[in-house]
Design a protein around this motif. Structure first.
Motif, PDB file in Angstrom:
ATOM      1  N   GLU A  62      42.273  -0.658 -13.009  1.00 48.13           N
ATOM      2  CA  GLU A  62      42.585   0.242 -14.135  1.00 48.13           C
ATOM      3  C   GLU A  62      41.497   1.270 -14.412  1.00 48.13           C
ATOM      4  O   GLU A  62      41.767   2.307 -14.997  1.00 48.13           O
ATOM      5  CB  GLU A  62      42.787  -0.571 -15.429  1.00 48.13           C
ATOM      6  CG  GLU A  62      43.796  -1.705 -15.330  1.00 48.13           C
ATOM      7  CD  GLU A  62      45.222  -1.214 -15.474  1.00 48.13           C
ATOM      8  OE1 GLU A  62      45.400  -0.096 -15.991  1.00 48.13           O
ATOM      9  OE2 GLU A  62      46.142  -1.930 -15.054  1.00 48.13           O
ATOM     10  N   LEU A  63      40.267   0.911 -14.053  1.00 53.17           N
ATOM     11  CA  LEU A  63      39.149   1.764 -14.479  1.00 53.17           C
ATOM     12  C   LEU A  63      38.202   2.117 -13.339  1.00 53.17           C
ATOM     13  O   LEU A  63      37.053   2.503 -13.580  1.00 53.17           O
ATOM     14  CB  LEU A  63      38.364   1.045 -15.576  1.00 53.17           C
ATOM     15  CG  LEU A  63      38.918   1.181 -16.997  1.00 53.17           C
ATOM     16  CD1 LEU A  63      38.347   0.118 -17.905  1.00 53.17           C
ATOM     17  CD2 LEU A  63      38.602   2.559 -17.569  1.00 53.17           C
TER      18      LEU A  63
ATOM     19  N   ALA B 132      38.758   1.307 -29.261  1.00 52.06           N
ATOM     20  CA  ALA B 132      39.169   0.036 -28.650  1.00 52.06           C
ATOM     21  C   ALA B 132      39.401  -1.018 -29.739  1.00 52.06           C
ATOM     22  O   ALA B 132      40.380  -1.779 -29.693  1.00 52.06           O
ATOM     23  CB  ALA B 132      38.098  -0.440 -27.666  1.00 52.06           C
TER      24      ALA B 132
ATOM     25  N   ARG C  50      42.564  -1.219 -31.228  1.00 55.92           N
ATOM     26  CA  ARG C  50      43.564  -1.862 -30.361  1.00 55.92           C
ATOM     27  C   ARG C  50      43.197  -3.324 -30.109  1.00 55.92           C
ATOM     28  O   ARG C  50      43.566  -3.912 -29.100  1.00 55.92           O
ATOM     29  CB  ARG C  50      43.654  -1.100 -29.044  1.00 55.92           C
ATOM     30  CG  ARG C  50      44.288   0.270 -29.209  1.00 55.92           C
ATOM     31  CD  ARG C  50      43.942   1.208 -28.059  1.00 55.92           C
ATOM     32  NE  ARG C  50      44.587   2.510 -28.222  1.00 55.92           N
ATOM     33  CZ  ARG C  50      44.152   3.465 -29.042  1.00 55.92           C
ATOM     34  NH1 ARG C  50      43.077   3.266 -29.774  1.00 55.92           N
ATOM     35  NH2 ARG C  50      44.784   4.608 -29.151  1.00 55.92           N
TER      36      ARG C  50
ATOM     37  N   GLU D 275      45.301  -7.485 -20.055  1.00 55.68           N
ATOM     38  CA  GLU D 275      45.860  -6.626 -21.104  1.00 55.68           C
ATOM     39  C   GLU D 275      44.727  -5.865 -21.822  1.00 55.68           C
ATOM     40  O   GLU D 275      44.855  -4.681 -22.126  1.00 55.68           O
ATOM     41  CB  GLU D 275      46.674  -7.483 -22.095  1.00 55.68           C
ATOM     42  CG  GLU D 275      47.237  -6.752 -23.304  1.00 55.68           C
ATOM     43  CD  GLU D 275      48.103  -5.530 -22.937  1.00 55.68           C
ATOM     44  OE1 GLU D 275      48.692  -5.517 -21.842  1.00 55.68           O
ATOM     45  OE2 GLU D 275      48.152  -4.586 -23.758  1.00 55.68           O
TER      46      GLU D 275
ATOM     47  N   ARG E  19      43.662  -2.982 -19.736  1.00 60.40           N
ATOM     48  CA  ARG E  19      44.647  -1.888 -19.803  1.00 60.40           C
ATOM     49  C   ARG E  19      44.444  -1.050 -21.069  1.00 60.40           C
ATOM     50  O   ARG E  19      44.424   0.174 -21.035  1.00 60.40           O
ATOM     51  CB  ARG E  19      46.081  -2.450 -19.782  1.00 60.40           C
ATOM     52  CG  ARG E  19      46.641  -2.581 -18.350  1.00 60.40           C
ATOM     53  CD  ARG E  19      48.150  -2.818 -18.364  1.00 60.40           C
ATOM     54  NE  ARG E  19      48.500  -4.150 -18.840  1.00 60.40           N
ATOM     55  CZ  ARG E  19      48.504  -5.247 -18.065  1.00 60.40           C
ATOM     56  NH1 ARG E  19      48.186  -5.173 -16.788  1.00 60.40           N
ATOM     57  NH2 ARG E  19      48.820  -6.432 -18.560  1.00 60.40           N
ATOM     58  N   ARG E  20      44.258  -1.746 -22.182  1.00 55.82           N
ATOM     59  CA  ARG E  20      44.045  -1.012 -23.453  1.00 55.82           C
ATOM     60  C   ARG E  20      42.754  -0.201 -23.408  1.00 55.82           C
ATOM     61  O   ARG E  20      42.710   0.944 -23.863  1.00 55.82           O
ATOM     62  CB  ARG E  20      43.982  -1.998 -24.621  1.00 55.82           C
ATOM     63  CG  ARG E  20      45.310  -2.671 -24.869  1.00 55.82           C
ATOM     64  CD  ARG E  20      45.242  -3.557 -26.087  1.00 55.82           C
ATOM     65  NE  ARG E  20      46.428  -4.378 -26.166  1.00 55.82           N
ATOM     66  CZ  ARG E  20      46.707  -5.208 -27.160  1.00 55.82           C
ATOM     67  NH1 ARG E  20      45.870  -5.326 -28.173  1.00 55.82           N
ATOM     68  NH2 ARG E  20      47.807  -5.915 -27.151  1.00 55.82           N
TER      69      ARG E  20
ATOM     70  N   ALA F 229      41.322   0.967 -20.813  1.00 51.86           N
ATOM     71  CA  ALA F 229      41.496   2.085 -19.881  1.00 51.86           C
ATOM     72  C   ALA F 229      42.158   3.274 -20.584  1.00 51.86           C
ATOM     73  O   ALA F 229      41.748   4.416 -20.388  1.00 51.86           O
ATOM     74  CB  ALA F 229      42.340   1.643 -18.682  1.00 51.86           C
ATOM     75  N   ARG F 230      43.141   2.965 -21.424  1.00 51.18           N
ATOM     76  CA  ARG F 230      43.807   4.065 -22.138  1.00 51.18           C
ATOM     77  C   ARG F 230      42.792   4.796 -23.035  1.00 51.18           C
ATOM     78  O   ARG F 230      42.789   6.012 -23.127  1.00 51.18           O
ATOM     79  CB  ARG F 230      44.976   3.514 -22.972  1.00 51.18           C
ATOM     80  CG  ARG F 230      46.313   3.682 -22.242  1.00 51.18           C
ATOM     81  CD  ARG F 230      47.426   3.005 -22.986  1.00 51.18           C
ATOM     82  NE  ARG F 230      47.807   1.758 -22.336  1.00 51.18           N
ATOM     83  CZ  ARG F 230      48.158   0.642 -22.961  1.00 51.18           C
ATOM     84  NH1 ARG F 230      48.157   0.570 -24.267  1.00 51.18           N
ATOM     85  NH2 ARG F 230      48.497  -0.434 -22.267  1.00 51.18           N
ATOM     86  N   VAL F 231      41.936   4.030 -23.667  1.00 49.31           N
ATOM     87  CA  VAL F 231      40.928   4.633 -24.562  1.00 49.31           C
ATOM     88  C   VAL F 231      39.929   5.471 -23.770  1.00 49.31           C
ATOM     89  O   VAL F 231      39.636   6.614 -24.127  1.00 49.31           O
ATOM     90  CB  VAL F 231      40.184   3.508 -25.339  1.00 49.31           C
ATOM     91  CG1 VAL F 231      38.982   4.068 -26.057  1.00 49.31           C
ATOM     92  CG2 VAL F 231      41.126   2.822 -26.307  1.00 49.31           C
TER      93      VAL F 231
ATOM     94  N   ASP G 167      40.171   6.681 -20.686  1.00 47.80           N
ATOM     95  CA  ASP G 167      40.836   7.799 -20.005  1.00 47.80           C
ATOM     96  C   ASP G 167      40.840   9.059 -20.855  1.00 47.80           C
ATOM     97  O   ASP G 167      40.705  10.174 -20.357  1.00 47.80           O
ATOM     98  CB  ASP G 167      42.292   7.414 -19.728  1.00 47.80           C
ATOM     99  CG  ASP G 167      42.455   7.136 -18.240  1.00 47.80           C
ATOM    100  OD1 ASP G 167      41.524   7.476 -17.494  1.00 47.80           O
ATOM    101  OD2 ASP G 167      43.488   6.561 -17.846  1.00 47.80           O
ATOM    102  N   ARG G 168      41.010   8.826 -22.154  1.00 39.96           N
ATOM    103  CA  ARG G 168      41.059   9.997 -23.044  1.00 39.96           C
ATOM    104  C   ARG G 168      39.697  10.624 -23.143  1.00 39.96           C
ATOM    105  O   ARG G 168      39.403  11.516 -23.824  1.00 39.96           O
ATOM    106  CB  ARG G 168      41.511   9.523 -24.437  1.00 39.96           C
ATOM    107  CG  ARG G 168      43.002   9.611 -24.519  1.00 39.96           C
ATOM    108  CD  ARG G 168      43.412   9.562 -25.953  1.00 39.96           C
ATOM    109  NE  ARG G 168      44.417   8.501 -26.054  1.00 39.96           N
ATOM    110  CZ  ARG G 168      44.566   7.697 -27.084  1.00 39.96           C
ATOM    111  NH1 ARG G 168      43.754   7.803 -28.104  1.00 39.96           N
ATOM    112  NH2 ARG G 168      45.500   6.814 -27.099  1.00 39.96           N
TER     113      ARG G 168
END
Ligand SMILES: Cc1ncc(COP(=O)(O)O)c(C=O)c1O
Length: 491
Positions: A410-411, A443, A446, A480, A483-484, A486-488, A490-491
């Motif tokens: 993911e990262l 993070a 989340r 999981e 994944r969360r 990574a979303r943070v 990525d931005r």
């Protein structure tokens, strides 16, 4: 005289189905009314019979409440004349309405000592704990509490005086110190006699006591940077100056320490698994550190907080085991290998420091609690301890592997993991220019906890990073969590 029907009944909203006994509710209501001056000093109260009738409660309820208030001095009884609000309550204690907590906080410079003021400024915020990725948190779901409970109940049923009364050895329960000396020699190559072991309330207390007996204003302390804030704060209490000493792949940079503060009094190190970066101190650095301490009459505090968890081979030998000059104070804990709420740890003190440690320790709270120490001694002797560590080592290895795989997937390219061969956490470098605080905040929203490396550093960092604890969550939760994260990021 105040009549029963003029008594401020509004104050006394009794909750009949509540858990608090009625007399206690009545007591608390009257007490509050007195403090808030709704019942004035010297006012006469209704008789217990009248008030009971008025409130629809038994007379005993009122009598009990009155007696408590009499005993505490809020009321006074005049023989043959009834019950009165005390006329001798100091004005300053009476106020008109419940003041908000902030208004009652101590302010200005007088009420607290310098140290107290520093404590008040740094009051910890309690934070909700999440399972991914709090740092240093073991998974207590896998602890054999049934075995533990059997030993606990055996000891309390016998309740021998030596475990449950005053007069327990301040250095700790002798059979535990013996079992521990044997374990530490075998597992960590620590060289010690049981007499050198002092049982304390977690290694946090070991750090605190070390500061108490060795450090004072004007002293300098080499402190790993980045390093463990619990140690930083505990060692600062008695006023020394902490000198941040950089850390690299070989652990604490001893030559840098020698250049920055050659005559420091103490060096704080985590040589088995540097907190937080995860490096192991090399053998040449270890010898150089020991040599520096001997030549400069300095002490070394070895914080060996999680070294039982080594995934590629047996745990590494301690620094203490190499120390011929008796300069190393070795601190260990049961928080990571058993459970943190046990609050038991130990110091292995050089012979010259044993007495000072014992007295300093006993000044805090006399001794560690008896039964948990006795239970722990048997837990070790009966083999549960090594069995549990072995099981957890396998479990944590799986979790570490799950983290590595998920981060790669993911990262990859965004998060560069540090050393992975030991412990319950890993450090991870972020791309240059990242805002670790912003990432940690997003993070957390989340339900993912990560610690920015800069929070653990005294000097500015060349590159930001995060600390991820992987022990408390299952592989699925870890995936999981990544994944969360990574979303943070990525931005
Ligand atoms: C480096 C280090 N030292 C000491 C401790 C303190 O452990 P305890 O006070 O629970 O024994 C911790 C806890 O996370 C730690 O990370």
């Amino acid at each position: 005289m105040m009549q029963a029907d003029t008594f401020p009944l509004g104050l006394l909203s009794l909750e009949r189905e509540g858990e608090t006994p009625l007399y206690q509710q009545l007591y608390a209501g009257i007490r509050q009314a007195i403090l808030e001056r709704q019942l004035a000093p010297a006012a006469r109260l209704p008789s217990s019979r009248d008030l009971a009738e008025l409130l629809g409660v038994s007379r005993n309820t009122v009598v009990n409440a009155y007696e408590q208030l009499l005993a505490e001095g809020y009321l006074e009884a005049r023989v043959g004349a009834g019950t009165y609000v005390s006329s001798r309550l100091p004005e300053a204690f009476l106020h008109t309405r419940n003041r908000p907590a902030s208004a009652t906080r101590v302010s200005g410079n007088r009420p607290l000592s310098e140290l107290g003021r520093a404590f008040a400024r740094n009051a910890p915020r309690t934070r909700k704990q999440y399972r991914v990725f709090p740092q240093g948190v073991p998974d207590t779901n896998h602890f054999p509490f049934a075995d533990w409970a059997r030993l606990v109940s055996r000891h309390y049923r016998r309740a021998p005086n030596r475990l449950v009364n005053y007069g327990q050895a301040p250095a700790g329960y002798r059979p535990l110190r013996e079992a521990l000396a044997e374990h530490l020699q075998a597992a960590r190559a620590v060289r010690c006699e049981p007499e050198q072991i002092i049982i304390v309330g977690g290694s946090q207390q070991a750090l605190y006591l070390t500061g108490q007996i060795l450090l004072e204003r004007g002293d300098r302390v080499w402190f790993e940077d980045p390093g463990y804030p619990g140690a930083r704060n505990a060692l600062r209490v008695t006023g020394p100056t902490l000198v941040p000493v950089p850390v690299d792949e070989e652990g604490l940079d001893v030559p840098a320490g020698e250049a920055l503060a050659p005559a420091a009094r103490l060096a704080y190190v985590t040589p088995s698994h540097q907190f937080p970066l995860g490096w192991t101190m090399s053998l040449p650095r270890r010898f150089r550190l020991l040599q520096w301490a001997e030549e400069n009459d300095a002490w070394i505090l070895e914080d060996d907080y999680d070294s039982e968890y080594r995934y590629g081979g047996p745990p590494l030998a301690s620094l203490q085991g190499l120390d011929k000059g008796r300069r190393v104070i070795y601190a260990g804990t049961f928080s990571k290998v058993l459970f943190p709420g046990l609050r038991l740890g130990y110091v292995v003190a050089p012979p010259d420091l044993v007495d000072a440690f014992i007295v300093a320790r006993s000044l805090v709270n006399l001794s560690a609690p008896g039964v948990p120490q006795a239970v722990l001694a048997e837990f070790i002797e009966e083999g549960h301890f090594t069995r549990h560590i072995r099981r957890m080592r396998n479990l944590y290895k799986e979790r570490r592997d799950a983290l590595v795989t998920a981060v790669e997937a993911e990262l990859g390219g965004l998060l560069e993991l540090g050393p992975l061969d030991a412990g319950l956490h890993v450090s991870a470098w972020l791309p240059a220019g990242s805002d670790a605080e912003a990432i940690a905040g997003a993070a957390l929203a989340r339900e993912v906890m990560v610690t920015p490396l800069s929070r653990l550093a005294l000097a500015p960092l060349e590159r930001e990073g995060l600390v991820l604890g992987f022990a408390a969550a299952t592989p699925q939760e870890i995936r999981e969590g990544v994944r969360r994260l990574a979303r943070v990021i990525d931005r």
